[in-house]
Design a protein around this motif. Structure first.
Motif, PDB file in Angstrom:
ATOM      1  N   PHE B 101       0.834  -1.203   0.000  1.00 26.66           N
ATOM      2  CA  PHE B 101       0.000   0.000   0.000  1.00 26.66           C
ATOM      3  C   PHE B 101       0.867   1.251   0.000  1.00 26.66           C
ATOM      4  O   PHE B 101       0.650   2.200  -0.760  1.00 26.66           O
ATOM      5  CB  PHE B 101      -0.906  -0.001   1.239  1.00 26.66           C
ATOM      6  N   ILE B 102       1.900   1.218   0.862  1.00 25.27           N
ATOM      7  CA  ILE B 102       2.735   2.414   1.040  1.00 25.27           C
ATOM      8  C   ILE B 102       3.509   2.768  -0.229  1.00 25.27           C
ATOM      9  O   ILE B 102       3.605   3.945  -0.599  1.00 25.27           O
ATOM     10  CB  ILE B 102       3.724   2.191   2.212  1.00 25.27           C
ATOM     11  N   ILE B 103       4.054   1.750  -0.901  1.00 24.80           N
ATOM     12  CA  ILE B 103       4.921   2.043  -2.058  1.00 24.80           C
ATOM     13  C   ILE B 103       4.159   2.718  -3.199  1.00 24.80           C
ATOM     14  O   ILE B 103       4.534   3.814  -3.626  1.00 24.80           O
ATOM     15  CB  ILE B 103       5.652   0.777  -2.540  1.00 24.80           C
ATOM     16  N   PRO B 104       3.092   2.097  -3.708  1.00 23.12           N
ATOM     17  CA  PRO B 104       2.435   2.776  -4.843  1.00 23.12           C
ATOM     18  C   PRO B 104       1.881   4.149  -4.470  1.00 23.12           C
ATOM     19  O   PRO B 104       2.028   5.097  -5.250  1.00 23.12           O
ATOM     20  CB  PRO B 104       1.318   1.799  -5.243  1.00 23.12           C
ATOM     21  N   VAL B 105       1.283   4.247  -3.289  1.00 18.38           N
ATOM     22  CA  VAL B 105       0.700   5.536  -2.904  1.00 18.38           C
ATOM     23  C   VAL B 105       1.817   6.558  -2.642  1.00 18.38           C
ATOM     24  O   VAL B 105       1.726   7.724  -3.047  1.00 18.38           O
ATOM     25  CB  VAL B 105      -0.200   5.373  -1.660  1.00 18.38           C
ATOM     26  N   GLY B 106       2.887   6.101  -1.986  1.00 16.96           N
ATOM     27  CA  GLY B 106       4.006   7.004  -1.691  1.00 16.96           C
ATOM     28  C   GLY B 106       4.704   7.482  -2.955  1.00 16.96           C
ATOM     29  O   GLY B 106       5.063   8.656  -3.078  1.00 16.96           O
ATOM     30  N   VAL B 107       4.891   6.578  -3.896  1.00 18.80           N
ATOM     31  CA  VAL B 107       5.535   6.974  -5.160  1.00 18.80           C
ATOM     32  C   VAL B 107       4.626   7.945  -5.921  1.00 18.80           C
ATOM     33  O   VAL B 107       5.093   8.870  -6.574  1.00 18.80           O
ATOM     34  CB  VAL B 107       5.876   5.730  -6.016  1.00 18.80           C
ATOM     35  N   TYR B 108       3.317   7.732  -5.777  1.00 18.83           N
ATOM     36  CA  TYR B 108       2.367   8.635  -6.454  1.00 18.83           C
ATOM     37  C   TYR B 108       2.563  10.083  -5.983  1.00 18.83           C
ATOM     38  O   TYR B 108       2.364  11.017  -6.761  1.00 18.83           O
ATOM     39  CB  TYR B 108       0.936   8.169  -6.176  1.00 18.83           C
ATOM     40  N   PHE B 109       2.948  10.256  -4.703  1.00 22.69           N
ATOM     41  CA  PHE B 109       3.144  11.610  -4.148  1.00 22.69           C
ATOM     42  C   PHE B 109       4.000  12.480  -5.072  1.00 22.69           C
ATOM     43  O   PHE B 109       3.742  13.660  -5.238  1.00 22.69           O
ATOM     44  CB  PHE B 109       3.838  11.562  -2.786  1.00 22.69           C
ATOM     45  N   TYR B 110       5.054  11.868  -5.620  1.00 21.42           N
ATOM     46  CA  TYR B 110       5.944  12.679  -6.465  1.00 21.42           C
ATOM     47  C   TYR B 110       5.817  12.350  -7.951  1.00 21.42           C
ATOM     48  O   TYR B 110       6.110  13.178  -8.809  1.00 21.42           O
ATOM     49  CB  TYR B 110       7.410  12.544  -6.025  1.00 21.42           C
ATOM     50  N   TYR B 111       5.357  11.126  -8.237  1.00 25.29           N
ATOM     51  CA  TYR B 111       5.288  10.735  -9.649  1.00 25.29           C
ATOM     52  C   TYR B 111       4.282  11.595 -10.406  1.00 25.29           C
ATOM     53  O   TYR B 111       4.512  11.998 -11.552  1.00 25.29           O
ATOM     54  CB  TYR B 111       4.908   9.252  -9.750  1.00 25.29           C
ATOM     55  N   VAL B 112       3.163  11.907  -9.737  1.00 24.66           N
ATOM     56  CA  VAL B 112       2.144  12.714 -10.412  1.00 24.66           C
ATOM     57  C   VAL B 112       2.651  14.149 -10.626  1.00 24.66           C
ATOM     58  O   VAL B 112       2.230  14.838 -11.570  1.00 24.66           O
ATOM     59  CB  VAL B 112       0.811  12.686  -9.620  1.00 24.66           C
ATOM     60  N   VAL B 113       3.569  14.598  -9.782  1.00 26.76           N
ATOM     61  CA  VAL B 113       4.178  15.918  -9.969  1.00 26.76           C
ATOM     62  C   VAL B 113       5.031  15.903 -11.245  1.00 26.76           C
ATOM     63  O   VAL B 113       4.940  16.802 -12.092  1.00 26.76           O
ATOM     64  CB  VAL B 113       5.035  16.299  -8.737  1.00 26.76           C
ATOM     65  N   ILE B 114       5.842  14.847 -11.387  1.00 25.27           N
ATOM     66  CA  ILE B 114       6.678  14.728 -12.601  1.00 25.27           C
ATOM     67  C   ILE B 114       5.790  14.582 -13.836  1.00 25.27           C
ATOM     68  O   ILE B 114       6.083  15.129 -14.901  1.00 25.27           O
ATOM     69  CB  ILE B 114       7.639  13.528 -12.460  1.00 25.27           C
ATOM     70  N   GLU B 115       4.705  13.853 -13.655  1.00 25.74           N
ATOM     71  CA  GLU B 115       3.745  13.681 -14.765  1.00 25.74           C
ATOM     72  C   GLU B 115       3.219  15.048 -15.230  1.00 25.74           C
ATOM     73  O   GLU B 115       3.067  15.293 -16.438  1.00 25.74           O
ATOM     74  CB  GLU B 115       2.603  12.813 -14.252  1.00 25.74           C
ATOM     75  N   SER B 116       2.954  15.924 -14.275  1.00 23.94           N
ATOM     76  CA  SER B 116       2.455  17.262 -14.636  1.00 23.94           C
ATOM     77  C   SER B 116       3.551  18.075 -15.337  1.00 23.94           C
ATOM     78  O   SER B 116       3.252  18.909 -16.192  1.00 23.94           O
ATOM     79  CB  SER B 116       1.928  18.001 -13.410  1.00 23.94           C
ATOM     80  N   TRP B 117       4.813  17.820 -14.999  1.00 25.81           N
ATOM     81  CA  TRP B 117       5.906  18.481 -15.742  1.00 25.81           C
ATOM     82  C   TRP B 117       5.833  18.061 -17.213  1.00 25.81           C
ATOM     83  O   TRP B 117       6.002  18.894 -18.107  1.00 25.81           O
ATOM     84  CB  TRP B 117       7.276  18.076 -15.213  1.00 25.81           C
TER      85      TRP B 117
END
Lengths: 51, 532
Positions: B101-117
């Motif tokens: 649970f922690i890994i996918p949600v935790g990675v999402y914290f920053y991955y979606v930021v990079i996605e917006s870049w």
């Protein structure tokens, strides 16, 4: 690029491309599972109208 | 009264596309080419280590995760904590799935930021906003400003980058709310072919670049391909632990094994649905995108325009500093630049969606929430995490801290746990039989030995090396070993000439709170499952 570099590139790219195409053909021409229900959506019954 | 129907995929190809979409990400087009091109640890030795790692770690763990996931689904569980609860059948079993649970949600914290870049860069490329001339500093400056590296809180507010972020964040949750088949599967069924078509168009453009500047004949696509693919000293490379570590890490991260995603996706399959051919196809799709497309586009293009020095700057530098400069230098560059960042955005969104589904699955089956409730709660959790990453944007410190502890250490740990649970708790023989239920393909028998012995040993050694290098700061030399604590460690505890970093400490504390909160939710979920 050296001949060895060209060989490395062709072997690497060729291997993954061949594997991908082979898998895709196998999936698309493989047997169909008669038990597999198409399009089962996860919904709470109360949400059906809303969605 | 509500009647809950099981979530599910609408087709075999759909689940394959979804898993492949999860695996294909920014690393395929930016990280992998940089690793192959690395003068110290790249070349033929890296490629040999990479393909061996694929066979010894990547593919076996992929099959293990598909198998355990489908088994968990037949027991009525879709989340890692639930699936491990069903497999281990001990009170502590469900906590083994904590990282799922922690890994996918935790990675999402920053991955979606990079996605917006990526989306922002696509927009600015198409509209000509990235035509910044020939000065490399202009591109670095644009990237620094766009990502808020100049100061904490620089982009929060009514700024372009923040609006792109909000749009992408909402888009992810709208899609995830629509469910597996209408949301994730629909996006991946369209997104993955589109991604491949765009990549092929870019590949044709790069391969026909020739020698962009006739006054510099050494800077050509042919020499760029040579810079990347020439094998160099293979024997010396294969005796270097750093080569193996980089190759195994790349395989691990690129296939999304140990992420908690495949196990959740596979849990929506039925008992007789194939996992062997599906797992192999998803893996092959990822490798095709990584080696066959990513390996031929970015580095040769960057080399042909800017030379070798431009290639050696890391993932972000290659993607957001160097390549915009490359596209600005070619005819119709704004169009090709826009297509390239659209490609990255598609690769990113199919991955970020997969990071949300394990969370949704757990909140629904663990806390009994309906889809709206689980989306709302997960939206709140990720909004807090993303805000932390967005606010502390100076030097991307919060992003890098989450990436290190969750995206690097966590994924390795979870992958190692997976293979041990498969062999020790589930049983290799039982798992082998389980994997072949409904299989459209038989796994060669040698892989039973690989899964039982080689994969755990290889993974344990590589994980040990990874921790020794990235936590303890070992120089990977047996003859003259030196241990210099790495930046993520010094950021937390400080050291000679390196003060502890407040943002890194706060971020790490936030992650601990998140882990504790997750453990409490799992405890609550266990009470529900125990009452079944």
């Amino acid at each position: 690029m050296t001949l060895a570099g060209l060989l490395f590139m062709l072997l690497s790219v060729g291997a993954v491309t061949t594997l991908f195409v082979w898998c895709l053909v196998k999936v698309l021409t493989g047997k169909k599972n008669p038990d597999h229900l198409a399009h089962v959506e996860p919904i709470e019954a109360k949400d059906i109208d809303r969605r | 009264m509500t009647t809950k129907q099981p979530d599910g995929w609408s087709s075999k190809l759909g689940v394959i596309m979804a898993v492949a979409g999860s695996a294909v990400g920014l690393g395929n087009f930016l990280r992998f080419p940089g690793l192959v091109a690395d003068k110290e640890t790249g070349g033929g030795a890296f490629l040999i280590a990479y393909f061996i790692s694929l066979l010894v770690v990547g593919l076996p763990i992929c099959w293990v995760e598909w198998t355990l996931g489908r088994f968990g689904g037949t027991q009525g569980y879709n989340s890692s904590p639930g699936i491990f609860h069903a497999i281990i059948r001990k009170p502590w079993g469900k906590y083994v799935g904590l990282l799922g649970f922690i890994i996918p949600v935790g990675v999402y914290f920053y991955y979606v930021v990079i996605e917006s870049w990526c989306l922002g860069y696509a927009w600015h490329s198409f509209t000509g906003g990235l035509d910044l001339g020939k000065d490399p500093a202009a591109y670095a400056g644009f990237f620094g400003t766009f990502t808020g590296q100049t100061a904490d809180g620089a982009i929060l507010g009514f700024t372009g980058p923040f609006l792109f972020f909000v749009g992408v964040f909402i888009l992810n949750f709208v899609i995830i709310y629509r469910g597996l088949s209408k949301g994730i599967e629909f996006i991946c069924n369209w997104g993955m072919p589109l991604l491949i078509i765009i990549a092929l168009a870019l590949l044709v453009r790069v391969m026909t670049l020739g020698t962009p500047d006739p006054t510099k004949p050494e800077l050509s696509v042919w020499n760029g391909l040579g810079y990347m693919w020439d094998p160099r000293d293979i024997a010396k490379g294969l005796s270097n632990p750093a080569v193996w570590l980089k190759a195994a890490s790349q395989i691990f991260f690129t296939l999304s094994v140990g992420f908690g995603v495949i196990i959740t996706y596979a849990s929506y399959l039925k008992k007789k649905d194939d996992v062997v051919l599906s797992g192999l196809t998803a893996t092959a799709a990822n490798e095709f995108c990584e080696v066959g497309l990513g390996g031929l586009i970015t580095v040769p293009a960057a080399f042909a325009f800017l030379g070798a020095s431009a290639v050696a700057g890391g993932t972000f530098a290659l993607g957001f500093n160097v390549l915009p400069q490359v596209f600005a230098g070619m005819p119709y560059g704004h169009l090709f630049g826009g297509l390239f960042f659209t490609l990255l955005f598609i690769a990113a969104i199919t991955s970020s969606l997969s990071m949300l589904q394990p969370g949704i699955a757990f909140l629904e089956e663990g806390l009994g929430l309906d889809r709206r409730g689980s989306v709302a709660l997960l939206g709140l959790i990720t909004a807090v995490g993303c805000t932390l990453v967005m606010w502390f944007s100076a030097d991307l410190k919060a992003l890098k801290t989450v990436d290190f502890w969750i995206g690097d250490i966590g994924i390795f740990l979870q992958g190692t746990i997976l293979i041990y649970v498969f062999n020790l708790s589930f049983g290799t023989e039982r798992g082998w039989t389980e994997a072949h239920h409904g299989a459209d393909l038989r796994i060669p028998k040698v892989f039973k030995f690989v899964i039982r012995w080689l994969s755990p040993a290889f993974l344990t050694i590589v994980f040990g090396l990874f921790v020794l290098k990235n936590v303890a700061g070992w120089n990977l030399s047996f003859g003259a070993p030196v241990f210099t604590p790495t930046e993520p460690i010094l950021d937390l505890v400080g050291g000679p000439g390196h003060l502890a970093n407040g943002v890194a400490r706060l971020t790490a504390f936030g992650l601990l709170v998140f882990a504790g909160f997750t453990a409490l939710m799992i405890r609550r979920a266990g009470q529900r499952w125990g009452a079944r």
